[in-house]
Design an enzyme around this catalytic site. Structure first.
Site, PDB file in Angstrom:
ATOM      1  N   ASP A  10       0.878  -1.178   0.000  1.00  0.00           N
ATOM      2  CA  ASP A  10       0.000   0.000   0.000  1.00  0.00           C
ATOM      3  C   ASP A  10       0.913   1.225   0.000  1.00  0.00           C
ATOM      4  O   ASP A  10       2.131   1.115   0.161  1.00  0.00           O
ATOM      5  CB  ASP A  10      -0.890  -0.017   1.259  1.00  0.00           C
ATOM      6  CG  ASP A  10      -1.804   1.206   1.344  1.00  0.00           C
ATOM      7  OD1 ASP A  10      -2.389   1.581   0.310  1.00  0.00           O
ATOM      8  OD2 ASP A  10      -1.917   1.811   2.425  1.00  0.00           O
ATOM      9  N   SER A  11       0.279   2.405  -0.121  1.00  0.00           N
ATOM     10  CA  SER A  11       1.057   3.642  -0.062  1.00  0.00           C
ATOM     11  C   SER A  11       1.547   3.931   1.360  1.00  0.00           C
ATOM     12  O   SER A  11       2.435   4.754   1.546  1.00  0.00           O
ATOM     13  CB  SER A  11       0.185   4.806  -0.532  1.00  0.00           C
ATOM     14  OG  SER A  11      -0.948   4.914   0.307  1.00  0.00           O
ATOM     15  N   TYR A  42      -1.027   8.281  -2.657  1.00  0.00           N
ATOM     16  CA  TYR A  42      -1.124   7.901  -4.067  1.00  0.00           C
ATOM     17  C   TYR A  42      -2.380   8.512  -4.704  1.00  0.00           C
ATOM     18  O   TYR A  42      -2.453   8.699  -5.904  1.00  0.00           O
ATOM     19  CB  TYR A  42      -1.234   6.378  -4.200  1.00  0.00           C
ATOM     20  CG  TYR A  42       0.064   5.615  -4.081  1.00  0.00           C
ATOM     21  CD1 TYR A  42       1.252   6.216  -3.660  1.00  0.00           C
ATOM     22  CD2 TYR A  42       0.096   4.261  -4.411  1.00  0.00           C
ATOM     23  CE1 TYR A  42       2.418   5.483  -3.548  1.00  0.00           C
ATOM     24  CE2 TYR A  42       1.272   3.519  -4.316  1.00  0.00           C
ATOM     25  CZ  TYR A  42       2.427   4.141  -3.882  1.00  0.00           C
ATOM     26  OH  TYR A  42       3.580   3.407  -3.789  1.00  0.00           O
ATOM     27  N   GLY A  43      -3.373   8.772  -3.857  1.00  0.00           N
ATOM     28  CA  GLY A  43      -4.697   9.143  -4.357  1.00  0.00           C
ATOM     29  C   GLY A  43      -4.762  10.437  -5.137  1.00  0.00           C
ATOM     30  O   GLY A  43      -5.714  10.669  -5.881  1.00  0.00           O
ATOM     31  N   CYS A  73      -4.432  -1.723  -1.788  1.00  0.00           N
ATOM     32  CA  CYS A  73      -4.615  -0.300  -2.070  1.00  0.00           C
ATOM     33  C   CYS A  73      -5.643  -0.170  -3.186  1.00  0.00           C
ATOM     34  O   CYS A  73      -5.463  -0.731  -4.267  1.00  0.00           O
ATOM     35  CB  CYS A  73      -3.281   0.298  -2.510  1.00  0.00           C
ATOM     36  SG  CYS A  73      -3.409   2.013  -3.037  1.00  0.00           S
ATOM     37  N   ASN A  74      -6.713   0.549  -2.912  1.00  0.00           N
ATOM     38  CA  ASN A  74      -7.758   0.718  -3.925  1.00  0.00           C
ATOM     39  C   ASN A  74      -7.311   1.606  -5.072  1.00  0.00           C
ATOM     40  O   ASN A  74      -7.738   1.418  -6.212  1.00  0.00           O
ATOM     41  CB  ASN A  74      -8.999   1.348  -3.286  1.00  0.00           C
ATOM     42  CG  ASN A  74      -9.683   0.398  -2.323  1.00  0.00           C
ATOM     43  OD1 ASN A  74     -10.596  -0.319  -2.697  1.00  0.00           O
ATOM     44  ND2 ASN A  74      -9.238   0.372  -1.082  1.00  0.00           N
ATOM     45  N   THR A  75      -6.457   2.568  -4.781  1.00  0.00           N
ATOM     46  CA  THR A  75      -5.984   3.483  -5.821  1.00  0.00           C
ATOM     47  C   THR A  75      -5.200   2.701  -6.880  1.00  0.00           C
ATOM     48  O   THR A  75      -5.399   2.879  -8.085  1.00  0.00           O
ATOM     49  CB  THR A  75      -5.104   4.580  -5.186  1.00  0.00           C
ATOM     50  OG1 THR A  75      -5.850   5.220  -4.155  1.00  0.00           O
ATOM     51  CG2 THR A  75      -4.659   5.599  -6.210  1.00  0.00           C
ATOM     52  N   GLU A 152      -2.768   8.339   8.570  1.00  0.00           N
ATOM     53  CA  GLU A 152      -1.304   8.239   8.693  1.00  0.00           C
ATOM     54  C   GLU A 152      -0.827   8.927   9.971  1.00  0.00           C
ATOM     55  O   GLU A 152       0.198   8.569  10.538  1.00  0.00           O
ATOM     56  CB  GLU A 152      -0.610   8.877   7.471  1.00  0.00           C
ATOM     57  CG  GLU A 152      -0.771   8.106   6.163  1.00  0.00           C
ATOM     58  CD  GLU A 152       0.077   6.832   6.078  1.00  0.00           C
ATOM     59  OE1 GLU A 152       1.168   6.776   6.668  1.00  0.00           O
ATOM     60  OE2 GLU A 152      -0.382   5.870   5.420  1.00  0.00           O
ATOM     61  N   CYS A 184     -11.001   2.688   0.233  1.00  0.00           N
ATOM     62  CA  CYS A 184      -9.593   3.049   0.450  1.00  0.00           C
ATOM     63  C   CYS A 184      -9.191   2.296   1.705  1.00  0.00           C
ATOM     64  O   CYS A 184      -9.921   2.327   2.711  1.00  0.00           O
ATOM     65  CB  CYS A 184      -9.446   4.556   0.666  1.00  0.00           C
ATOM     66  SG  CYS A 184      -7.782   5.029   1.224  1.00  0.00           S
ATOM     67  N   THR A 185      -8.049   1.616   1.639  1.00  0.00           N
ATOM     68  CA  THR A 185      -7.688   0.747   2.763  1.00  0.00           C
ATOM     69  C   THR A 185      -7.292   1.526   4.022  1.00  0.00           C
ATOM     70  O   THR A 185      -7.182   0.940   5.101  1.00  0.00           O
ATOM     71  CB  THR A 185      -6.556  -0.223   2.361  1.00  0.00           C
ATOM     72  OG1 THR A 185      -5.461   0.540   1.839  1.00  0.00           O
ATOM     73  CG2 THR A 185      -7.036  -1.215   1.326  1.00  0.00           C
ATOM     74  N   HIS A 186      -7.084   2.827   3.878  1.00  0.00           N
ATOM     75  CA  HIS A 186      -6.850   3.642   5.078  1.00  0.00           C
ATOM     76  C   HIS A 186      -8.148   3.855   5.885  1.00  0.00           C
ATOM     77  O   HIS A 186      -8.099   4.068   7.083  1.00  0.00           O
ATOM     78  CB  HIS A 186      -6.305   5.029   4.706  1.00  0.00           C
ATOM     79  CG  HIS A 186      -4.837   5.058   4.391  1.00  0.00           C
ATOM     80  ND1 HIS A 186      -4.312   4.549   3.237  1.00  0.00           N
ATOM     81  CD2 HIS A 186      -3.791   5.566   5.090  1.00  0.00           C
ATOM     82  CE1 HIS A 186      -2.997   4.734   3.236  1.00  0.00           C
ATOM     83  NE2 HIS A 186      -2.654   5.356   4.339  1.00  0.00           N
TER      84      HIS A 186
HETATM   85  N1  DGL Z   1      -4.742   3.191   0.923  1.00  0.00           N
HETATM   86  C1  DGL Z   1      -4.802   3.544  -0.433  1.00  0.00           C
HETATM   87  C2  DGL Z   1      -6.087   3.205  -1.115  1.00  0.00           C
HETATM   88  O1  DGL Z   1      -6.692   2.216  -0.754  1.00  0.00           O
HETATM   89  C3  DGL Z   1      -4.102   4.802  -0.887  1.00  0.00           C
HETATM   90  C4  DGL Z   1      -4.325   6.058  -0.154  1.00  0.00           C
HETATM   91  C5  DGL Z   1      -3.427   7.143  -0.714  1.00  0.00           C
HETATM   92  O2  DGL Z   1      -2.208   6.951  -0.689  1.00  0.00           O
HETATM   93  O3  DGL Z   1      -3.944   8.176  -1.188  1.00  0.00           O
HETATM   94  O4  DGL Z   1      -6.497   3.850  -2.040  1.00  0.00           O
END
Ligand code: DGL
Length: 265
Positions: A10-11, A42-43, A73-75, A152, A184-186
């Site tokens: 993931d990011s 990453y988003g 990571c969904n992105t 984060e 988003c996994t966050h």
């Molecule tokens: N956790 C990531 C996701 O699922 C990326 C979040 C990010 O870095 O913007 O999209």
């Protein structure tokens, strides 16, 4: 049987919400995790950049002899999966399909919300997947970029996260949704706070459990399940302290991340 580890990336800390479910579903698998803490988020980045970063990470994971990679990571799943499966010859599992499937199992009125990063929402990946699986579903989407730095930072349930959630989620709640996908996994790290804002009548869908279940099924079909002690190693591209702290809080065990030079891969 295949005792090589599973690679997960993931990011940043978000993918740990997927690791948590993998540990539950697959306790005998070793895991190599990479969090790109130097380059998060990453988003807000372009598809090309996200794909380039992801290729470097998969090359790093391959140097650790992984048997499969989970894009936690969904992105990356929404924007780069097609490119990555062309580039690499190993099983790669993404999170959008399990997320969409889990959502359709839960919704009753077929009016659903999807929240994610700007890049995930812009890609339309969830909407396409959901409508492909069930053309009767109505999808409302909303990008919630500030949830990533809040997660984060470990600010997952305070006044700032609550106000942020209220502002972002207000418009979705007016649409009559009965389920919301945490795309988003966050975001599962803010689940309690999101839950307070959306109330008890909207189901929260975290794709992680379904992703872990699919991974198990996939490895079983390949006869590639492991029989290990369930050891996990954590690597990051920048400071290790904050990552290790959040990692310990999420996984409830001691995690000491190591820093690597991801640009070399
Ligand atoms: N956790 C990531 C996701 O699922 C990326 C979040 C990010 O870095 O913007 O999209």
């Amino acid at each position: 049987m295949d005792n090589r580890p599973i690679g997960v990336f993931d990011s940043g800390v978000g993918g740990l919400t997927v690791v948590r479910q993998i540990i539950k579903a697959l306790p005998n698998e070793d895991i190599i995790y990479f969090g790109d803490t130097a380059r998060v988020p990453y988003g807000s980045k372009s598809k090309e950049t996200v794909t380039k970063f992801s290729s470097q990470i998969i090359r790093f994971l391959l140097s650790k002899n992984v048997k499969a990679v989970i894009i936690a990571c969904n992105t990356v799943s929404s924007n780069s999966y097609d490119e990555l499966i062309k580039e690499f010859d190993l099983p790669i599992i993404e999170v959008v399909t399990p997320g969409a499937e889990a959502c359709l199992k839960e919704t009753k009125n077929k009016i659903v919300g999807v929240i994610g990063t700007e890049a995930t929402i812009k890609s339309g990946a969830y909407e396409k997947k959901l409508i492909n699986l069930d053309s009767g579903v109505k999808v409302y989407q909303k990008a919630c970029p500030l949830f990533v730095p809040l997660a984060e930072e470990g600010w997952t349930d305070n006044n700032i996260s609550k106000e942020t959630a209220e502002i972002y989620l207000k418009e979705l709640l007016n649409k009559g949704i009965d389920s919301i996908v945490l795309g988003c996994t966050h975001y599962p790290l803010l689940k309690k706070c999101i839950g307070k804002v959306i109330g008890e009548n909207v189901r929260i869908i975290d794709p992680a459990a379904e992703t872990a279940r699919k991974t198990k099924e996939y490895l079983k079909n390949l006869d590639a399940l492991g029989n290990n002690k369930g050891k996990a190693e954590f690597y990051v591209s920048d400071n290790t302290e904050k990552f290790s702290f959040i990692c310990q809080a999420v996984l409830k065990k001691v995690c000491l991340a190591k820093k690597i030079e991801i640009e070399k891969y």
